[in-house]
Design a protein around this motif. Structure first.
Motif, short mmCIF file in Angstrom:
data_model
loop_
_atom_site.label_atom_id
_atom_site.label_comp_id
_atom_site.label_asym_id
_atom_site.label_seq_id
_atom_site.Cartn_x
_atom_site.Cartn_y
_atom_site.Cartn_z
N GLY A 154 0.81 -1.22 0.00
CA GLY A 154 0.00 0.00 0.00
C GLY A 154 0.84 1.26 0.00
N GLN A 155 2.03 1.19 0.63
CA GLN A 155 2.92 2.36 0.64
C GLN A 155 3.37 2.70 -0.78
OE1 GLN A 155 4.10 4.11 3.62
NE2 GLN A 155 2.27 3.09 4.36
N GLU A 206 1.78 1.84 -3.52
CA GLU A 206 0.62 2.29 -4.30
C GLU A 206 0.27 3.73 -3.97
OE1 GLU A 206 -2.61 -0.43 -3.88
OE2 GLU A 206 -1.69 -1.87 -5.24
N GLY A 207 0.35 4.08 -2.69
CA GLY A 207 0.07 5.45 -2.30
C GLY A 207 1.02 6.42 -2.99
N ALA A 208 2.29 6.03 -3.08
CA ALA A 208 3.29 6.88 -3.72
C ALA A 208 3.07 6.96 -5.23
CB ALA A 208 4.69 6.36 -3.41
N LYS A 209 2.77 5.79 -5.83
CA LYS A 209 2.51 5.78 -7.27
C LYS A 209 1.30 6.65 -7.59
CE LYS A 209 3.81 1.38 -9.36
NZ LYS A 209 3.20 0.07 -9.71
N ALA A 210 0.28 6.58 -6.73
CA ALA A 210 -0.98 7.28 -7.01
C ALA A 210 -0.81 8.79 -7.03
CB ALA A 210 -2.05 6.89 -5.99
N ILE A 211 0.22 9.33 -6.34
CA ILE A 211 0.43 10.76 -6.46
C ILE A 211 1.51 11.07 -7.50
CG2 ILE A 211 -0.41 11.43 -4.18
CD1 ILE A 211 2.45 11.59 -3.24
N GLY A 212 1.83 10.07 -8.32
CA GLY A 212 2.67 10.34 -9.48
C GLY A 212 4.16 10.16 -9.27
N MET A 213 4.55 9.52 -8.16
CA MET A 213 5.99 9.31 -7.96
C MET A 213 6.50 8.21 -8.88
SD MET A 213 6.97 9.54 -4.00
CE MET A 213 6.42 10.83 -2.90
N VAL A 228 9.96 7.01 0.36
CA VAL A 228 8.97 6.26 1.14
C VAL A 228 9.49 4.91 1.62
CG1 VAL A 228 6.65 5.27 1.11
CG2 VAL A 228 7.10 7.40 -0.10
#
Lengths: 246, 291
Positions: free
Chosen positions: B140-141, B143-150, B159
């Motif tokens: 999830g960490q 995915e959270g980072a990917k979801a804001i475009g990292m 992260v």
């Protein structure tokens, strides 16, 4: 159709031989609040994850402002920075404070200065009522608070559309309200949202478009009043009847 | 009692004659262990990060081939240096490099050779620890980072690695302590660390047992200090259990008024103040007001 943001065309997704999504078609225009409802395992979350390219669609197209984003050579991180996502399990960065969570994406992805990022983060944290908690770490917050920070983090990136993947499903009942209130405020301010939810009241009162999914296909879609109050398909009627009985 | 006073006399005579040798040995051991552990961690993180680059069937053929080669090289490195004794690696590299290059490259400084051997040995162990640390972080960490475009790199640096680093701190501590002890095998290439001081002193005086006693105490002091410092660093990384509410209205005093409930178990190690609190609770009841 200048204000069309997302167009999903003939989207399919298989995991091995298991077909999870079949021939999904729908459009999201600016200011739309689309609620995706359906039983567990009907492919709602997979659909949302495909829209954000967290899953790679097997076939079909996702047009963002008319450009297909599923092909090779597409800058997926760049696309995702325009499409915010809020997860069922929050997925806040555990190693950062609330404030840092909302700033890191702006600084690293959008290359904003520290001051700009701080200002935007504070604006959106205040909007979701979490401004006093900027120094807290995620592990110190309740579920509802975490989800509100997650919404602020997504908003701070200035997305054109915000995806919600069952944002209230992991919350205790008394915390569902605080998150739904925030989402309702965003909707009334014209934020474009795509919401996978089990909250029928939210679908009825806040959304202007409801998509009912069953076994990987869109069974019925339309205005909330039509789909929820006057469903045409037998599957939709059965699904909604189960909800009323609860 | 006669034995003990004899031992004390022997130790003090050893210390008066070879004290500076023991001390410089301790210094060399500590410098070598710290430097090699630090370099080994860098090697380990480098390998661990390369090893966990995601790949899928839709990637280009070039990327898949490069990744497969990188993985294979790291695998060979880890297996070879984890699977052979360090004392042998020291001999192999110290004499092997001049041998293979026909004498054109050789180690003029024994420090360089020893540091090289201990570092790459530590790196081989750390590579696996880091890989474990990275894959243990909740997806999830990512995915959270990917979801804001990292990008993958940004996600790793901002992260995943900070969290993985915290999780493998006990492993880093393990390696530091192992290195403090195992640098002693570097006597084989005549690196003068703490154990070499024993060999010199005992060889000249035949006081093997008194010298070994000094060595035991010395090594134990170093390793205890190392584990104490590492625990302290871990606590620092965890940060405070409390946080301060920030109020827009500066007149309202809320700082420090919110104390996050302690969710730890009675078995956790605690800071001294909270330990005292518990002791006081047990002795005289919950707090003064309730008595």
């Amino acid at each position: 159709m200048a204000d069309t943001i997302l167009e999903i065309r003939h989207l399919s997704k298989s995991f091995g031989s298991h077909e999870v999504l079949r021939d999904i078609d729908f459009t999201v225009s600016k200011g739309d609040v689309t609620a995706i409802i359906g039983a567990s395992g009907s492919g709602k979350s997979t659909l949302l994850r495909c829209v954000n390219l967290l899953e790679t669609p097997t076939s079909g197209e996702i047009l963002f402002h008319g450009k297909d984003v599923t092909g090779r050579g597409v800058n997926a991180p760049e696309y995702r920075s325009h499409v915010g996502m809020v997860f069922q399990s929050f997925n806040l960065f555990n190693n950062m404070t609330v404030l840092k969570n909302c700033m890191v994406g702006q600084m690293k992805v959008l290359k904003r200065s520290r001051d700009e990022a701080h200002e935007a983060a504070m604006t959106y944290l205040a909007k979701v009522g979490m401004a006093p908690y900027i120094n807290a770490k995620p592990r110190q917050l309740s579920g509802g608070q975490k989800q509100r920070v997650a919404i602020a983090r997504a908003l701070a990136m200035g997305p054109e559309v915000l995806l919600f993947d069952e944002p209230t499903s992991a919350l205790d009942p008394e915390m569902v309200g605080e998150v739904l209130t925030v989402m309702q405020t965003l909707a009334s301010e014209g934020m474009t949202m795509l919401v996978v939810t089990h909250e029928m009241a939210f679908a009825r009162d806040v959304s202007n478009h409801v998509v009912y999914m069953n076994q990987g296909v869109i069974c019925e879609q339309g205005a909330p009043a039509d789909v929820l109050q006057n469903p045409q398909r037998q599957e939709t009627k059965d699904f909604l009847a189960r909800f009323r009985n609860n | 009692m006669g034995i003990f006073s004899e031992l004390a006399t022997d130790i003090s005579s050893l210390l008066s004659r070879y004290g500076s040798a023991y001390l410089s040995g301790i210094r060399n051991t500590l410098v070598m262990a710290l430097a090699a552990t630090a370099i080994g961690c860098v090697i380990g993180f480098f390998c661990g990060v390369l090893n966990t680059i995601p790949h899928s069937k839709t990637d280009s053929a070039l990327k898949r081939v490069v990744l497969a080669v990188v993985r294979a090289v790291i695998r060979v490195y880890v297996e070879v240096f984890r699977g052979t004794p360090m004392v042998l690696q020291a001999v192999f590299i110290y004499y092997g490099v001049p041998y293979v290059t026909g004498g054109s490259v050789k180690f003029t400084n024994v420090w360089v050779a020893a540091l090289l051997v201990v570092s790459i040995n530590t790196g081989a162990y750390m590579a696996e620890s880091v890989r474990g640390g990275i894959i243990s972080i909740d997806p999830g960490q990512t995915e959270g980072a990917k979801a804001i475009g990292m990008t993958h790199f940004q996600t790793m640096v901002n992260v995943i690695i900070p969290q993985a680093l915290r999780n493998i701190m006990p492993q880093i501590g393990n390696n530091l302590i192992i290195n403090i002890k195992d640098t002693s095998v570097m006597f084989i290439i005549s690196f003068t660390e703490f154990f070499a001081a024993h060999r010199a002193a005992a060889g000249a005086t035949y006081k093997y047992f008194p010298s070994a006693t000094i060595e035991m105490a010395g090594y134990l002091t170093m390793t205890l200090a190392a584990s104490f410092i590492l625990r302290w660093i871990e606590r620092r990384m965890d940060g405070s259990d409390n946080y301060e509410l920030v109020n827009d209205d500066q007149l309202v005093m809320t700082a420090g008024t919110y104390n996050y409930p302690d969710k730890s178990t009675p078995f956790d190690e605690r800071h001294k103040p909270s330990r005292d609190e518990v002791i006081q609770e047990v002795k005289i009841g919950k707090n003064r007001g309730e008595r």
